[in-house]
Enzyme design. Structure first.
Site, mmCIF file in Angstrom:
data_model
loop_
_atom_site.group_PDB
_atom_site.id
_atom_site.type_symbol
_atom_site.label_atom_id
_atom_site.label_comp_id
_atom_site.label_asym_id
_atom_site.label_seq_id
_atom_site.Cartn_x
_atom_site.Cartn_y
_atom_site.Cartn_z
ATOM 1 N N THR A 126 38.826 31.276 39.952
ATOM 2 C CA THR A 126 38.824 31.365 38.495
ATOM 3 C C THR A 126 39.358 30.092 37.853
ATOM 4 O O THR A 126 40.236 29.426 38.433
ATOM 5 C CB THR A 126 39.706 32.554 38.060
ATOM 6 N N ASP A 127 38.870 29.800 36.648
ATOM 7 C CA ASP A 127 39.359 28.605 35.939
ATOM 8 C C ASP A 127 40.843 28.709 35.571
ATOM 9 O O ASP A 127 41.485 27.712 35.230
ATOM 10 C CB ASP A 127 38.512 28.335 34.682
ATOM 11 N N GLU A 128 41.393 29.932 35.650
ATOM 12 C CA GLU A 128 42.801 30.104 35.272
ATOM 13 C C GLU A 128 43.752 29.389 36.231
ATOM 14 O O GLU A 128 44.933 29.233 35.922
ATOM 15 C CB GLU A 128 43.160 31.588 35.243
ATOM 16 N N TYR A 152 48.727 36.773 38.181
ATOM 17 C CA TYR A 152 47.327 36.812 38.646
ATOM 18 C C TYR A 152 46.827 35.407 38.984
ATOM 19 O O TYR A 152 46.352 35.147 40.092
ATOM 20 C CB TYR A 152 46.424 37.452 37.583
ATOM 21 N N LYS A 156 45.702 33.633 42.596
ATOM 22 C CA LYS A 156 44.365 33.078 42.877
ATOM 23 C C LYS A 156 44.497 31.596 43.285
ATOM 24 O O LYS A 156 43.790 31.127 44.189
ATOM 25 C CB LYS A 156 43.456 33.205 41.646
HETATM 26 P P1 NAD Z 1 37.176 43.660 39.435
HETATM 27 O O1 NAD Z 1 38.621 43.992 39.241
HETATM 28 O O2 NAD Z 1 36.171 44.253 38.529
HETATM 29 O O3 NAD Z 1 36.733 44.011 40.923
HETATM 30 C C1 NAD Z 1 37.557 43.757 42.029
HETATM 31 C C2 NAD Z 1 37.045 44.578 43.199
HETATM 32 O O4 NAD Z 1 37.872 44.291 44.337
HETATM 33 C C3 NAD Z 1 37.140 46.084 42.955
HETATM 34 O O5 NAD Z 1 35.939 46.713 43.342
HETATM 35 C C4 NAD Z 1 38.289 46.533 43.842
HETATM 36 O O6 NAD Z 1 38.148 47.861 44.330
HETATM 37 C C5 NAD Z 1 38.202 45.522 44.968
HETATM 38 N N1 NAD Z 1 39.494 45.364 45.659
HETATM 39 C C6 NAD Z 1 40.713 45.194 45.098
HETATM 40 N N2 NAD Z 1 41.659 45.134 46.062
HETATM 41 C C7 NAD Z 1 41.008 45.245 47.245
HETATM 42 C C8 NAD Z 1 41.441 45.256 48.591
HETATM 43 N N3 NAD Z 1 42.741 45.145 48.910
HETATM 44 N N4 NAD Z 1 40.514 45.379 49.566
HETATM 45 C C9 NAD Z 1 39.189 45.508 49.254
HETATM 46 N N5 NAD Z 1 38.736 45.531 47.990
HETATM 47 C C10 NAD Z 1 39.627 45.401 46.991
HETATM 48 O O7 NAD Z 1 37.130 42.066 39.387
HETATM 49 P P2 NAD Z 1 35.951 41.093 38.886
HETATM 50 O O8 NAD Z 1 36.143 40.794 37.451
HETATM 51 O O9 NAD Z 1 34.670 41.608 39.386
HETATM 52 O O10 NAD Z 1 36.341 39.764 39.690
HETATM 53 C C11 NAD Z 1 35.840 39.545 41.005
HETATM 54 C C12 NAD Z 1 36.354 38.206 41.509
HETATM 55 O O11 NAD Z 1 35.933 37.158 40.635
HETATM 56 C C13 NAD Z 1 37.881 38.108 41.560
HETATM 57 O O12 NAD Z 1 38.226 37.386 42.722
HETATM 58 C C14 NAD Z 1 38.248 37.311 40.317
HETATM 59 O O13 NAD Z 1 39.435 36.593 40.507
HETATM 60 C C15 NAD Z 1 37.046 36.395 40.198
HETATM 61 N N6 NAD Z 1 36.720 35.922 38.843
HETATM 62 C C16 NAD Z 1 36.561 36.817 37.825
HETATM 63 C C17 NAD Z 1 36.180 36.355 36.564
HETATM 64 C C18 NAD Z 1 35.967 37.315 35.411
HETATM 65 O O14 NAD Z 1 35.721 36.877 34.295
HETATM 66 N N7 NAD Z 1 36.016 38.617 35.612
HETATM 67 C C19 NAD Z 1 35.982 34.988 36.356
HETATM 68 C C20 NAD Z 1 36.168 34.105 37.424
HETATM 69 C C21 NAD Z 1 36.522 34.588 38.673
HETATM 70 O O1 DAU Z 2 38.878 32.912 33.047
HETATM 71 C C1 DAU Z 2 38.500 33.774 34.085
HETATM 72 C C2 DAU Z 2 39.327 35.033 34.030
HETATM 73 O O2 DAU Z 2 38.843 35.787 32.911
HETATM 74 C C3 DAU Z 2 39.261 35.867 35.303
HETATM 75 O O3 DAU Z 2 39.850 35.144 36.348
HETATM 76 C C4 DAU Z 2 39.997 37.203 35.125
HETATM 77 O O4 DAU Z 2 39.816 38.002 36.273
HETATM 78 C C5 DAU Z 2 39.404 37.915 33.921
HETATM 79 O O5 DAU Z 2 40.115 39.112 33.682
HETATM 80 C C6 DAU Z 2 39.486 37.009 32.688
HETATM 81 O O6 DAU Z 2 40.869 36.787 32.311
HETATM 82 P P1 DAU Z 2 41.344 36.830 30.769
HETATM 83 O O7 DAU Z 2 42.785 37.117 30.770
HETATM 84 O O8 DAU Z 2 40.843 35.645 30.032
HETATM 85 O O9 DAU Z 2 40.450 38.102 30.276
HETATM 86 P P2 DAU Z 2 40.796 39.379 29.376
HETATM 87 O O10 DAU Z 2 39.503 40.096 29.217
HETATM 88 O O11 DAU Z 2 41.953 40.132 29.855
HETATM 89 O O12 DAU Z 2 41.179 38.716 27.973
HETATM 90 C C7 DAU Z 2 40.332 37.772 27.318
HETATM 91 C C8 DAU Z 2 41.056 37.276 26.073
HETATM 92 O O13 DAU Z 2 41.131 38.359 25.128
HETATM 93 C C9 DAU Z 2 42.478 36.840 26.303
HETATM 94 O O14 DAU Z 2 42.769 35.771 25.412
HETATM 95 C C10 DAU Z 2 43.309 38.055 25.925
HETATM 96 C C11 DAU Z 2 42.503 38.644 24.802
HETATM 97 N N1 DAU Z 2 42.580 40.112 24.583
HETATM 98 C C12 DAU Z 2 42.379 40.942 25.656
HETATM 99 C C13 DAU Z 2 42.366 42.310 25.493
HETATM 100 C C14 DAU Z 2 42.177 43.239 26.675
HETATM 101 C C15 DAU Z 2 42.738 40.629 23.300
HETATM 102 O O15 DAU Z 2 42.890 39.871 22.321
HETATM 103 N N2 DAU Z 2 42.712 41.984 23.139
HETATM 104 C C16 DAU Z 2 42.547 42.850 24.168
HETATM 105 O O16 DAU Z 2 42.536 44.080 23.947
#
Ligand code: NAD
Ligand code: DAU
Length: 336
Positions: A126-128, A152, A156
């Site tokens: 993730t970019d974070e 988190y 990562k």
């Molecule tokens: P998510 O939380 O929706 O899904 C995570 C999945 O991992 C779930 O199905 C969960 O059951 C499984 N999991 C958790 N712990 C586990 C374990 N111990 N063993 C096996 N499975 C397990 O997450 P997501 O948003 O789909 O993100 C997927 C990946 O992409 C993550 O690695 C996250 O860091 C990365 N990522 C997410 C975003 C985003 O915007 N959501 C952006 C960049 C990178």
């Molecule tokens: O940048 C990639 C990341 O994006 C991934 O690595 C993470 O897994 C994914 O959860 C996401 O992280 P963020 O913290 O950016 O996403 P989130 O959806 O939690 O929040 C997005 C933005 O919105 C953040 O600035 C917080 C804000 N927010 C979030 C919620 C849930 C609100 O203002 N109100 C809300 O209710």
């Protein structure tokens, strides 16, 4: 190719499996997922196209920290794409050590298995990991220093360091992709966009943390899947690929667009308690990846994309409603 997808029942994993099924139908997929609160047993069965009996996708319910299971699975696959993680920043503030254990140790267990069986590994990050930017900084590049802010993002970042160490010390054939915020179907209602859409569908106002000036760089989950596939199949060993769609919006801008779609006044929102340590801005410069992999994002988070997503959540109430009450209960306890 026999592909093992960890976290394949989560938001991005589900979309990735569906993307591979559509565009690379010859690939035989196994999903390894612990089915935490973030996964839905039904994610992989929507449209009735997939079950865990028969078909070309096998679903194994298990934990990436279970070394014996992981070795048994890795041994019979050609490649692993590693999505499994605890993924939500707000939750990581409440349960930091769970994030360390799953995201760091879990990645370590997988690396040991791919090392033992000489299997190709792609790690999804993730970019974070780069921390945050000011509103005027240039976007992150491969050369940006690691400066994570939350439990988190620091877990990562630690996992990324493990992958690079296993490449250098043991010659593991691994790549990393670093992606910005994803949007698309099947995203859990705890996350920003699905939370606001489902609040609006239930007749309540959206909830903005703090000022709402925080900026995220949004990419459609299918563009992310295509980027992961490009890195898996065309990436250079040890290389890191940044995936983004040059689609930056403040949280307030996203919520205003949603209010427009619902025909509600732009003032109809609630400002709630801010996230501790809230990162101000993320943004990705994907030009190196575009040049090296020939990949490019095809969508931006414009009005039409959000409208499509509103229709999707509206038509899938049976999917998200059971998750909504528990999620909002957690937010209520935090004043959010
Ligand atoms: P998510 O939380 O929706 O899904 C995570 C999945 O991992 C779930 O199905 C969960 O059951 C499984 N999991 C958790 N712990 C586990 C374990 N111990 N063993 C096996 N499975 C397990 O997450 P997501 O948003 O789909 O993100 C997927 C990946 O992409 C993550 O690695 C996250 O860091 C990365 N990522 C997410 C975003 C985003 O915007 N959501 C952006 C960049 C990178
Ligand atoms: O940048 C990639 C990341 O994006 C991934 O690595 C993470 O897994 C994914 O959860 C996401 O992280 P963020 O913290 O950016 O996403 P989130 O959806 O939690 O929040 C997005 C933005 O919105 C953040 O600035 C917080 C804000 N927010 C979030 C919620 C849930 C609100 O203002 N109100 C809300 O209710």
């Amino acid at each position: 190719m026999r592909l093992l997808v960890t976290g394949g029942a989560g938001f991005i994993g589900t979309n990735f499996v569906r993307w591979v099924r559509q565009f690379q139908p010859e690939v035989v997929i196994t999903v390894l997922d612990a089915y935490t609160y973030a996964a839905q047993g039904r994610n992989l069965e929507v449209d009735g196209w997939l079950t865990d009996q028969g078909g070309s996708v096998r679903v194994v319910r298990g934990d990436i920290r279970d070394a014996e299971l992981v070795h048994d699975l890795v041994r019979v696959h050609d490649a692993v794409v590693h999505f499994a993680a605890e993924s939500h920043n707000d939750l990581s503030l409440d349960r930091p050590l769970e994030f360390v254990d799953v995201n760091v140790r879990g990645t370590g267990v997988l690396l040991e298995a791919v090392r033992a069986h000489s299997v190709r590994f792609h790690h999804v990050s993730t970019d974070e990991v780069f921390g945050d930017l000011t509103l005027n900084d240039p976007p992150f590049t491969r050369l940006s220093p690691y400066r994570p802010s939350s439990p988190y993002s620091s877990s990562k970042a630690s996992a990324d360091h493990l992958v690079r160490a296993w490449v250098r010390s043991y010659g593991v054939n691994a790549t990393i992709s670093i992606c910005s915020n994803n949007y698309g179907p099947f995203q859990h209602v705890e996350k920003f966009i699905p939370r606001q859409i489902t609040e609006l569908l239930e007749g309540r106002p959206p909830r903005i943390y703090g000022s709402g000036r925080n900026v995220r760089d949004w990419i459609h989950v299918d563009d992310h899947s295509a980027g992961v596939w490009a890195a898996l199949t065309g990436g250079a060993m040890g290389q890191t690929y940044l995936l983004g769609a040059r689609s930056e919006f403040s949280n307030l801008e996203v919520v205003h667009t949603l209010l427009d779609i619902f025909g509600r006044p732009r003032t109809d929102l609630l400002q709630v308690a801010d996230r501790a340590g809230h990162d101000l801005r993320y943004a990705i410069d994907p030009s190196d990846t575009e040049g090296e992999l020939g990949w490019r994002a095809t969508s931006r988070l414009i009005y039409d994309e959000l409208e499509r997503l509103v229709h999707w959540y509206d038509s899938q109430q049976g999917w998200w409603m059971p998750l909504k009450q528990a999620t909002e209960g957690r937010y209520l306890a935090r004043g959010q």
